[in-house]
Design a protein around this motif. Structure first.
Motif, short mmCIF file in Angstrom:
data_model
loop_
_atom_site.label_atom_id
_atom_site.label_comp_id
_atom_site.label_asym_id
_atom_site.label_seq_id
_atom_site.Cartn_x
_atom_site.Cartn_y
_atom_site.Cartn_z
N MET A 1 54.15 -18.25 75.21
CA MET A 1 52.92 -17.59 74.85
C MET A 1 51.73 -18.47 75.26
SD MET A 1 51.76 -16.13 71.16
CE MET A 1 50.60 -17.23 70.40
N LEU A 2 50.70 -17.84 75.77
CA LEU A 2 49.49 -18.57 76.11
C LEU A 2 48.79 -19.04 74.84
CD1 LEU A 2 48.02 -16.31 78.91
CD2 LEU A 2 49.15 -18.50 79.18
N MET A 3 48.21 -20.20 74.90
CA MET A 3 47.50 -20.75 73.74
C MET A 3 46.01 -20.84 74.07
SD MET A 3 49.85 -21.41 71.56
CE MET A 3 50.01 -22.86 70.58
N THR B 1 37.90 -22.70 67.63
CA THR B 1 36.87 -23.18 66.72
C THR B 1 35.67 -22.24 66.72
OG1 THR B 1 37.55 -25.47 67.04
CG2 THR B 1 35.35 -25.12 66.16
N GLY B 2 35.25 -21.84 67.91
CA GLY B 2 34.11 -20.93 68.01
C GLY B 2 34.38 -19.58 67.35
N LEU B 3 35.57 -19.04 67.55
CA LEU B 3 35.91 -17.75 66.95
C LEU B 3 36.00 -17.84 65.43
CD1 LEU B 3 38.55 -16.31 69.43
CD2 LEU B 3 36.31 -15.34 68.89
N VAL B 4 36.62 -18.90 64.94
CA VAL B 4 36.74 -19.07 63.49
C VAL B 4 35.35 -19.24 62.86
CG1 VAL B 4 37.59 -20.60 61.66
CG2 VAL B 4 39.09 -19.95 63.56
N ASP B 5 34.52 -20.07 63.47
CA ASP B 5 33.15 -20.25 62.96
C ASP B 5 32.37 -18.94 62.98
OD1 ASP B 5 33.71 -22.92 62.59
OD2 ASP B 5 32.57 -23.60 64.35
N ARG B 6 32.51 -18.20 64.08
CA ARG B 6 31.82 -16.90 64.19
C ARG B 6 32.31 -15.94 63.12
NH1 ARG B 6 32.78 -12.42 68.62
NH2 ARG B 6 31.06 -11.04 68.14
N TYR B 7 33.63 -15.89 62.91
CA TYR B 7 34.20 -15.00 61.89
C TYR B 7 33.61 -15.31 60.51
CZ TYR B 7 37.30 -13.05 58.44
OH TYR B 7 37.77 -12.38 57.34
N TRP B 8 33.62 -16.61 60.12
CA TRP B 8 33.14 -16.96 58.78
C TRP B 8 31.64 -16.70 58.63
CZ3 TRP B 8 36.39 -16.62 55.25
CH2 TRP B 8 37.70 -17.06 55.39
N ARG C 1 30.38 -4.35 62.62
CA ARG C 1 31.01 -4.13 63.92
C ARG C 1 31.28 -5.46 64.64
NH1 ARG C 1 27.62 0.19 63.34
NH2 ARG C 1 25.89 -0.68 64.55
N GLU C 2 30.36 -6.40 64.55
CA GLU C 2 30.58 -7.72 65.16
C GLU C 2 31.71 -8.46 64.46
OE1 GLU C 2 27.51 -10.36 66.47
OE2 GLU C 2 26.04 -8.75 66.31
N LEU C 3 31.77 -8.32 63.13
CA LEU C 3 32.86 -8.95 62.37
C LEU C 3 34.20 -8.38 62.81
CD1 LEU C 3 33.82 -10.84 60.12
CD2 LEU C 3 33.42 -8.98 58.51
N GLU C 4 34.28 -7.07 62.99
CA GLU C 4 35.53 -6.45 63.44
C GLU C 4 35.89 -6.93 64.85
OE1 GLU C 4 34.62 -2.33 62.89
OE2 GLU C 4 35.04 -2.42 60.73
N ASP C 5 34.89 -7.12 65.70
CA ASP C 5 35.15 -7.66 67.04
C ASP C 5 35.70 -9.08 66.96
OD1 ASP C 5 34.25 -5.33 68.22
OD2 ASP C 5 32.27 -6.13 68.74
N ALA C 6 35.13 -9.88 66.08
CA ALA C 6 35.61 -11.25 65.90
C ALA C 6 37.04 -11.25 65.36
CB ALA C 6 34.68 -12.03 64.97
N GLU C 7 37.34 -10.34 64.43
CA GLU C 7 38.69 -10.24 63.89
C GLU C 7 39.69 -9.89 64.99
OE1 GLU C 7 38.40 -7.29 60.82
OE2 GLU C 7 37.44 -8.68 59.41
N VAL D 1 43.98 -11.47 68.91
CA VAL D 1 44.47 -11.53 70.29
C VAL D 1 44.79 -12.97 70.69
CG1 VAL D 1 43.78 -11.23 72.70
CG2 VAL D 1 43.37 -9.41 71.05
N VAL D 2 43.89 -13.90 70.43
CA VAL D 2 44.11 -15.28 70.90
C VAL D 2 45.19 -16.00 70.10
CG1 VAL D 2 41.80 -15.50 71.85
CG2 VAL D 2 42.25 -16.36 69.57
N THR D 3 45.50 -15.52 68.90
CA THR D 3 46.56 -16.17 68.11
C THR D 3 47.87 -15.39 68.16
OG1 THR D 3 45.82 -15.05 66.09
CG2 THR D 3 44.96 -17.28 66.51
N GLY D 4 47.86 -14.20 68.75
CA GLY D 4 49.08 -13.40 68.85
C GLY D 4 49.53 -12.83 67.52
N THR D 5 48.56 -12.50 66.66
CA THR D 5 48.88 -11.94 65.35
C THR D 5 48.29 -10.53 65.24
OG1 THR D 5 46.88 -12.89 64.39
CG2 THR D 5 48.89 -14.21 64.24
N ALA D 6 48.64 -9.82 64.20
CA ALA D 6 48.16 -8.46 64.01
C ALA D 6 47.24 -8.33 62.80
CB ALA D 6 49.34 -7.49 63.86
N ASP D 7 46.98 -9.42 62.13
CA ASP D 7 46.22 -9.40 60.88
C ASP D 7 45.26 -10.58 60.89
OD1 ASP D 7 46.28 -10.96 58.14
OD2 ASP D 7 46.44 -8.83 57.61
N VAL D 8 44.02 -10.36 60.44
CA VAL D 8 43.02 -11.42 60.51
C VAL D 8 43.40 -12.63 59.64
CG1 VAL D 8 41.47 -10.56 58.69
CG2 VAL D 8 40.56 -11.91 60.60
#
Length: 78
Positions: A1-3, A10-17, A34-40, A45-52
């Motif tokens: 899997m790509l990492m 870090t940027g995505l997590v900071d943006r999410y919070w 809508r931006e929060l849902e985009d960040a989720e 996608v980048v972690t390969g999970t289906a839940d935030v």
């Protein structure tokens, strides 16, 4: 899997919070929501999970400074 690169995570997590805090004070169907849902979605996608929540957990353990034997997801034994 790509990492994902740690800087991206870090940027995505900071943006999410940051958006989560703003969303708590916003009305329903706001641009912040809508931006929060985009960040989720991006985190999932980048972690390969289906839940935030799983995405945040996964990102936390991939970021620099995470302990190799981090057992924080396990309950404490008394």
């Amino acid at each position: 899997m790509l990492m994902a690169h740690p800087a991206v995570l870090t940027g995505l997590v900071d943006r999410y919070w940051a958006l989560a805090v703003l969303d708590a004070a916003a009305e329903d169907d706001s641009p912040v929501r809508r931006e929060l849902e985009d960040a989720e979605r991006a985190l999932c996608v980048v972690t390969g999970t289906a839940d935030v929540h799983a995405a945040l957990f996964s990102a936390r353990h991939r970021l620099p400074g995470a302990r190799v034997l981090d057992d924080s997801a396990l309950g404490t034994v008394e």
